[in-house]
Design a protein around this motif. Structure first.
Motif, PDB file in Angstrom:
ATOM      1  N   GLN A   1       0.830  -1.205   0.000  1.00  0.00           N
ATOM      2  CA  GLN A   1       0.000   0.000   0.000  1.00  0.00           C
ATOM      3  C   GLN A   1       0.870   1.262   0.000  1.00  0.00           C
ATOM      4  O   GLN A   1       0.611   2.205  -0.745  1.00  0.00           O
ATOM      5  N   ILE A   2       1.892   1.252   0.820  1.00  0.00           N
ATOM      6  CA  ILE A   2       2.791   2.406   0.886  1.00  0.00           C
ATOM      7  C   ILE A   2       3.485   2.603  -0.452  1.00  0.00           C
ATOM      8  O   ILE A   2       3.568   3.728  -0.962  1.00  0.00           O
ATOM      9  N   ALA A   3       3.974   1.509  -1.026  1.00  0.00           N
ATOM     10  CA  ALA A   3       4.666   1.594  -2.312  1.00  0.00           C
ATOM     11  C   ALA A   3       3.762   2.171  -3.384  1.00  0.00           C
ATOM     12  O   ALA A   3       4.179   3.028  -4.169  1.00  0.00           O
ATOM     13  N   ASP A   4       2.520   1.735  -3.399  1.00  0.00           N
ATOM     14  CA  ASP A   4       1.587   2.170  -4.440  1.00  0.00           C
ATOM     15  C   ASP A   4       1.034   3.568  -4.181  1.00  0.00           C
ATOM     16  O   ASP A   4       1.065   4.426  -5.060  1.00  0.00           O
ATOM     17  N   GLU A   5       0.557   3.809  -2.967  1.00  0.00           N
ATOM     18  CA  GLU A   5      -0.148   5.055  -2.659  1.00  0.00           C
ATOM     19  C   GLU A   5       0.772   6.242  -2.405  1.00  0.00           C
ATOM     20  O   GLU A   5       0.438   7.370  -2.742  1.00  0.00           O
ATOM     21  N   ALA A   6       1.906   5.999  -1.790  1.00  0.00           N
ATOM     22  CA  ALA A   6       2.749   7.114  -1.357  1.00  0.00           C
ATOM     23  C   ALA A   6       4.039   7.262  -2.150  1.00  0.00           C
ATOM     24  O   ALA A   6       4.635   8.335  -2.148  1.00  0.00           O
ATOM     25  N   LEU A   7       4.461   6.215  -2.810  1.00  0.00           N
ATOM     26  CA  LEU A   7       5.762   6.252  -3.476  1.00  0.00           C
ATOM     27  C   LEU A   7       5.664   6.046  -4.984  1.00  0.00           C
ATOM     28  O   LEU A   7       6.659   5.743  -5.637  1.00  0.00           O
ATOM     29  N   GLY A   8       4.491   6.217  -5.517  1.00  0.00           N
ATOM     30  CA  GLY A   8       4.348   6.193  -6.970  1.00  0.00           C
ATOM     31  C   GLY A   8       4.471   4.829  -7.617  1.00  0.00           C
ATOM     32  O   GLY A   8       4.860   4.734  -8.771  1.00  0.00           O
ATOM     33  N   GLY A   9       4.166   3.784  -6.878  1.00  0.00           N
ATOM     34  CA  GLY A   9       4.155   2.460  -7.481  1.00  0.00           C
ATOM     35  C   GLY A   9       5.490   1.739  -7.505  1.00  0.00           C
ATOM     36  O   GLY A   9       5.679   0.823  -8.301  1.00  0.00           O
ATOM     37  N   VAL A  10       6.413   2.132  -6.632  1.00  0.00           N
ATOM     38  CA  VAL A  10       7.663   1.384  -6.555  1.00  0.00           C
ATOM     39  C   VAL A  10       7.367  -0.004  -6.011  1.00  0.00           C
ATOM     40  O   VAL A  10       6.269  -0.284  -5.522  1.00  0.00           O
ATOM     41  N   HIS A  11       8.336  -0.881  -6.056  1.00  0.00           N
ATOM     42  CA  HIS A  11       8.165  -2.232  -5.514  1.00  0.00           C
ATOM     43  C   HIS A  11       8.064  -2.146  -3.993  1.00  0.00           C
ATOM     44  O   HIS A  11       8.737  -1.313  -3.369  1.00  0.00           O
ATOM     45  N   PRO A  12       7.242  -2.978  -3.378  1.00  0.00           N
ATOM     46  CA  PRO A  12       7.120  -2.955  -1.914  1.00  0.00           C
ATOM     47  C   PRO A  12       8.462  -3.113  -1.190  1.00  0.00           C
ATOM     48  O   PRO A  12       8.664  -2.522  -0.124  1.00  0.00           O
ATOM     49  N   THR A  13       9.366  -3.864  -1.772  1.00  0.00           N
ATOM     50  CA  THR A  13      10.689  -4.006  -1.163  1.00  0.00           C
ATOM     51  C   THR A  13      11.403  -2.661  -1.099  1.00  0.00           C
ATOM     52  O   THR A  13      12.098  -2.359  -0.130  1.00  0.00           O
ATOM     53  N   ARG A  14      11.221  -1.835  -2.125  1.00  0.00           N
ATOM     54  CA  ARG A  14      11.836  -0.513  -2.130  1.00  0.00           C
ATOM     55  C   ARG A  14      11.226   0.352  -1.027  1.00  0.00           C
ATOM     56  O   ARG A  14      11.933   1.143  -0.388  1.00  0.00           O
TER      57      ARG A  14
END
Length: 101
Positions: free
Chosen positions: A65-78
């Protein structure tokens, strides 16, 4: 550019204002001043982002969720790496070849 936050738009406008300086020496001096100050601002932005990612995780958000919503769709690991302060690797763009200076 309208889908970007107003703060990002202002940063882009500031860069365009530098480009609009007609005097080459003055423009170069202004760009140098910005670049000289940038490392401190860059570190500050990275720490700010890390704290906000940690706050989202503390609210119960998943890394996906953080990767998608707050970081522009980076990988969750990132997203996890950002939370721990790990820096990403810089890779040349596809159309750029590394250059030696």
């Amino acid at each position: 550019m309208t889908d970007q936050p107003k703060e990002v738009q202002r940063l882009v406008e500031a860069i365009k204002a530098l480009e609009a300086i007609e005097d080459d020496a003055e423009a170069a001096r202004a760009a140098t001043a910005v670049l000289d100050a940038w490392p401190d601002y860059h570190a500050q932005l990275r720490e700010f982002r890390q704290q906000r990612v940690l706050a989202l995780k503390a609210q119960g958000k998943t890394w996906a969720q953080i990767a998608d919503e707050a970081l522009g769709g980076v990988h969750p690991t990132r997203a996890q790496q950002i939370a721990t302060g790990k820096r990403g690797t810089k890779r040349p763009k596809a159309d750029e070849a590394p250059t030696a200076e």
